[in-house]
Design a protein around this motif. Structure first.
Motif, PDB file in Angstrom:
ATOM      1  N   LEU A  84      11.387   5.406  -0.186  1.00  0.00           N
ATOM      2  CA  LEU A  84      10.981   4.012  -0.298  1.00  0.00           C
ATOM      3  C   LEU A  84      10.042   3.632   0.839  1.00  0.00           C
ATOM      4  O   LEU A  84       9.005   2.978   0.620  1.00  0.00           O
ATOM      5  CB  LEU A  84      12.216   3.111  -0.281  1.00  0.00           C
ATOM      6  CG  LEU A  84      11.965   1.604  -0.320  1.00  0.00           C
ATOM      7  CD1 LEU A  84      11.282   1.207  -1.622  1.00  0.00           C
ATOM      8  CD2 LEU A  84      13.281   0.842  -0.157  1.00  0.00           C
ATOM      9  N   THR A 113       6.007   2.931   0.321  1.00  0.00           N
ATOM     10  CA  THR A 113       5.511   1.600   0.687  1.00  0.00           C
ATOM     11  C   THR A 113       4.373   1.715   1.686  1.00  0.00           C
ATOM     12  O   THR A 113       3.411   0.935   1.643  1.00  0.00           O
ATOM     13  CB  THR A 113       6.644   0.748   1.280  1.00  0.00           C
ATOM     14  OG1 THR A 113       7.749   0.742   0.366  1.00  0.00           O
ATOM     15  CG2 THR A 113       6.189  -0.684   1.503  1.00  0.00           C
ATOM     16  N   GLU A 119       1.390   2.418  -0.313  1.00  0.00           N
ATOM     17  CA  GLU A 119       0.932   1.213  -1.012  1.00  0.00           C
ATOM     18  C   GLU A 119       0.136   0.307  -0.080  1.00  0.00           C
ATOM     19  O   GLU A 119      -0.922  -0.209  -0.451  1.00  0.00           O
ATOM     20  CB  GLU A 119       2.128   0.457  -1.584  1.00  0.00           C
ATOM     21  CG  GLU A 119       1.723  -0.790  -2.368  1.00  0.00           C
ATOM     22  CD  GLU A 119       2.908  -1.455  -3.029  1.00  0.00           C
ATOM     23  OE1 GLU A 119       2.686  -2.478  -3.695  1.00  0.00           O
ATOM     24  OE2 GLU A 119       4.039  -0.957  -2.874  1.00  0.00           O
ATOM     25  N   ILE A 120       0.625   0.114   1.137  1.00  0.00           N
ATOM     26  CA  ILE A 120      -0.085  -0.736   2.099  1.00  0.00           C
ATOM     27  C   ILE A 120      -1.452  -0.143   2.428  1.00  0.00           C
ATOM     28  O   ILE A 120      -2.468  -0.850   2.458  1.00  0.00           O
ATOM     29  CB  ILE A 120       0.758  -0.926   3.374  1.00  0.00           C
ATOM     30  CG1 ILE A 120       2.003  -1.759   3.071  1.00  0.00           C
ATOM     31  CG2 ILE A 120      -0.072  -1.605   4.478  1.00  0.00           C
ATOM     32  CD1 ILE A 120       2.955  -1.888   4.239  1.00  0.00           C
ATOM     33  N   THR A 122       3.378  10.809  -5.217  1.00  0.00           N
ATOM     34  CA  THR A 122       2.467   9.728  -4.846  1.00  0.00           C
ATOM     35  C   THR A 122       1.065  10.261  -4.616  1.00  0.00           C
ATOM     36  O   THR A 122       0.070   9.687  -5.080  1.00  0.00           O
ATOM     37  CB  THR A 122       2.971   9.025  -3.573  1.00  0.00           C
ATOM     38  OG1 THR A 122       4.324   8.605  -3.768  1.00  0.00           O
ATOM     39  CG2 THR A 122       2.116   7.819  -3.232  1.00  0.00           C
ATOM     40  N   LEU A 172       7.019   1.979   8.973  1.00  0.00           N
ATOM     41  CA  LEU A 172       6.677   0.968   7.978  1.00  0.00           C
ATOM     42  C   LEU A 172       6.628  -0.424   8.589  1.00  0.00           C
ATOM     43  O   LEU A 172       5.716  -1.209   8.289  1.00  0.00           O
ATOM     44  CB  LEU A 172       7.696   1.007   6.837  1.00  0.00           C
ATOM     45  CG  LEU A 172       7.599  -0.102   5.781  1.00  0.00           C
ATOM     46  CD1 LEU A 172       6.242  -0.080   5.099  1.00  0.00           C
ATOM     47  CD2 LEU A 172       8.732   0.036   4.765  1.00  0.00           C
ATOM     48  N   TRP A 204       3.381  -2.726   8.692  1.00  0.00           N
ATOM     49  CA  TRP A 204       3.475  -4.017   8.011  1.00  0.00           C
ATOM     50  C   TRP A 204       2.957  -5.143   8.909  1.00  0.00           C
ATOM     51  O   TRP A 204       2.231  -6.030   8.461  1.00  0.00           O
ATOM     52  CB  TRP A 204       4.940  -4.275   7.631  1.00  0.00           C
ATOM     53  CG  TRP A 204       5.127  -5.230   6.490  1.00  0.00           C
ATOM     54  CD1 TRP A 204       4.300  -6.256   6.127  1.00  0.00           C
ATOM     55  CD2 TRP A 204       6.204  -5.242   5.556  1.00  0.00           C
ATOM     56  NE1 TRP A 204       4.802  -6.916   5.029  1.00  0.00           N
ATOM     57  CE2 TRP A 204       5.970  -6.305   4.656  1.00  0.00           C
ATOM     58  CE3 TRP A 204       7.348  -4.458   5.400  1.00  0.00           C
ATOM     59  CZ2 TRP A 204       6.858  -6.606   3.626  1.00  0.00           C
ATOM     60  CZ3 TRP A 204       8.211  -4.760   4.361  1.00  0.00           C
ATOM     61  CH2 TRP A 204       7.963  -5.818   3.490  1.00  0.00           C
ATOM     62  N   GLN A 230       3.444   2.821  -9.529  1.00  0.00           N
ATOM     63  CA  GLN A 230       4.596   1.957  -9.269  1.00  0.00           C
ATOM     64  C   GLN A 230       5.792   2.391 -10.110  1.00  0.00           C
ATOM     65  O   GLN A 230       6.923   2.489  -9.609  1.00  0.00           O
ATOM     66  CB  GLN A 230       4.233   0.503  -9.585  1.00  0.00           C
ATOM     67  CG  GLN A 230       3.212  -0.102  -8.618  1.00  0.00           C
ATOM     68  CD  GLN A 230       2.855  -1.526  -9.030  1.00  0.00           C
ATOM     69  OE1 GLN A 230       2.806  -1.853 -10.204  1.00  0.00           O
ATOM     70  NE2 GLN A 230       2.593  -2.367  -8.047  1.00  0.00           N
TER      71      GLN A 230
END
Length: 448
Positions: free
Chosen positions: A95, A99, A102-103, A144, A283, A287, A313
């Motif tokens: 996870l 993420t 994705e960022i 991914t 992360l 972020w 996703q």
């Protein structure tokens, strides 16, 4: 009851292996196996606990009466949660890393790849895109990485046959790169969380075999390509307000994300805490950097415009549920004692780790490679930390997923995105991949 639980596992494995034909979602099958298995286990909880954990259960009772409720509480608190914790470590790591991807993707940190690799020389493009895939997949999850690189390749190569060949090369590079490190593939991550391997020792042992399994089939694919190909340069993606971050901001975010992942093994060695905590720390830092660089978009509620490809996703959620289901299902089978019995049979009739490696590679070509790897990791072979058995199984199951295309999540993503057929894949890629895997095993044997 043990036979029923094992039968559910085997039927589930059959459904997972034939999921491409039956269209039964393998994540749903894995979750069913894991949940129903534990429900059946607790129905005969007293027998299993007294068989597998008699002294621990007696100490836990501390003189109290061994009632039905007591044994259920013991199973829930002392047996079941142990396997939930192991699965949660892997899922939380996935996870966090997904993420992070994705960022980075939403901020255009990978947008430079398309212009950088654009060329009409087919073999040059092949080696450029697969090298990038190999490197990225060693640091991020291979599913991914595969999906992201397939999307980039699809937007650049208009010819479908060429896309199929490049797509196969991307899957090979992603699976080989993922197998090289403990953070590139869920199987290696499980071994690392178990304390079965250390990051540096694992990567150094598998470096040459993984390179062979990537380079040889990629060279073979290059022979099927023409000298030059048509190439499109896609427009830069629209990101909500059409004002992308400047180059240094993208590079800084890429450094924080990828560089932070490189630091996770060091974090684990220093603190001895679970690797997922290091991934969550990376992360959180990324972020904060993301929000600082995108204050205007945050205030205007425009960050919602930035989306990943829907297939990625959906694939991310499937992968996490699949991993959780498989680990819970194997946990309950292990608690019945069936895996210990099977390990004894394997020691009696196979007898060595190389035979186990070959068997695991063949099975993983038809069954999912993570499910196969977890099954063989669960066998009680009393292997020490950094033992050869762990590396042989991790390598063989990863490469087995390259032989039929249906043995890995990355291969299934290719089949969905580029409509690659299993028969075509075997004729053009699978046989060479199998030979490369065999050569890699020989190299691993010589390096032992």
């Amino acid at each position: 009851m043990t036979l029923i639980i094992v039968a559910i596992l085997l039927i589930g494995y059959v459904l997972i292996a034939t999921g491409n034909a039956t269209n039964v979602n393998k994540a749903a099958v894995a979750m069913f196996m894991g949940t129903v298995g534990w429900v059946l286990y607790i129905c005969l909880g007293s027998d299993y606990v007294m068989s597998q954990h008699p002294s621990e259960y007696t100490d836990w009772l501390a003189g109290a009466s061994p009632t039905s409720s007591a044994v259920k509480y013991y199973i829930a608190q002392n047996i079941f949660l142990k396997y939930v914790g192991r699965a949660a470590e892997v899922v939380l790591f996935l996870l966090a890393t997904m993420t992070i991807v994705e960022i980075l993707h939403n901020n255009g940190c990978f947008d430079f790849i398309s212009p950088f690799i654009r060329t009409r020389k087919s073999r040059k493009y092949l080696w450029m895109i697969t090298t990038i895939t190999f490197i990225i997949s060693a640091n991020l999850d291979n599913l991914t990485t595969t999906t992201m690189m397939l999307v980039i390749m699809h937007s650049m190569v208009p010819n479908r046959r060429h896309r199929m060949l490049y797509g196969c090369a991307i899957v090979l590079a992603a699976n080989c790169g993922g197998a090289l490190t403990v953070i590139g593939d869920p199987s290696g991550l499980v071994l690392w969380n178990m304390g079965a391997v250390t990051a540096t020792n694992f990567s150094m042992a598998l470096l040459l075999p993984c390179l062979i399994s990537w380079i040889v089939p990629t060279w073979w694919i290059g022979r099927s390509l023409p000298e030059r190909i048509d190439m499109d340069l896609p427009a830069m993606p629209y990101r909500g307000d059409d004002t992308n971050l400047n180059a240094w901001q993208r590079l800084l975010m890429l450094f924080v994300g990828i560089g932070g992942l490189w630091f996770i093994p060091t974090f684990h060695n220093i603190t001895k805490l679970s690797p997922f905590l290091g991934a969550l720390c990376v992360l959180s830092v990324l972020w904060v950097v993301n929000e600082l660089f995108n204050r205007r978009l945050m205030n205007a509620d425009q960050m919602i415009e930035r989306r990943m490809p829907r297939v990625l996703q959906y694939g991310v959620i499937q992968l996490m549920l699949f991993v959780m289901g498989i680990m819970l299902a194997l946990g309950v089978v292990q608690e019945t004692g069936a895996l210990t019995w099977f390990a004894q049979v394997c020691r009696q009739y196979i007898g060595n780790i190389w035979g186990m490696g070959v068997l695991s590679g063949i099975i993983s070509s038809m069954l999912d490679n993570f499910a196969t790897a977890m099954s063989f990791f669960s066998l009680d072979f009393k292997t020490p930390a950094n033992g050869l058995y762990w590396k042989v199984i991790a390598y063989s199951t990863a490469m087995g997923g390259n032989m039929l295309c249906i043995g890995s999540m990355s291969g299934l993503a290719l089949m969905k995105l580029e409509r690659v057929k299993t028969g075509w894949y075997i004729r053009n890629i699978g046989i060479v991949s199998a030979l490369s895997w065999g050569v890699g095993l020989v190299v691993l044997w010589l390096m032992r």
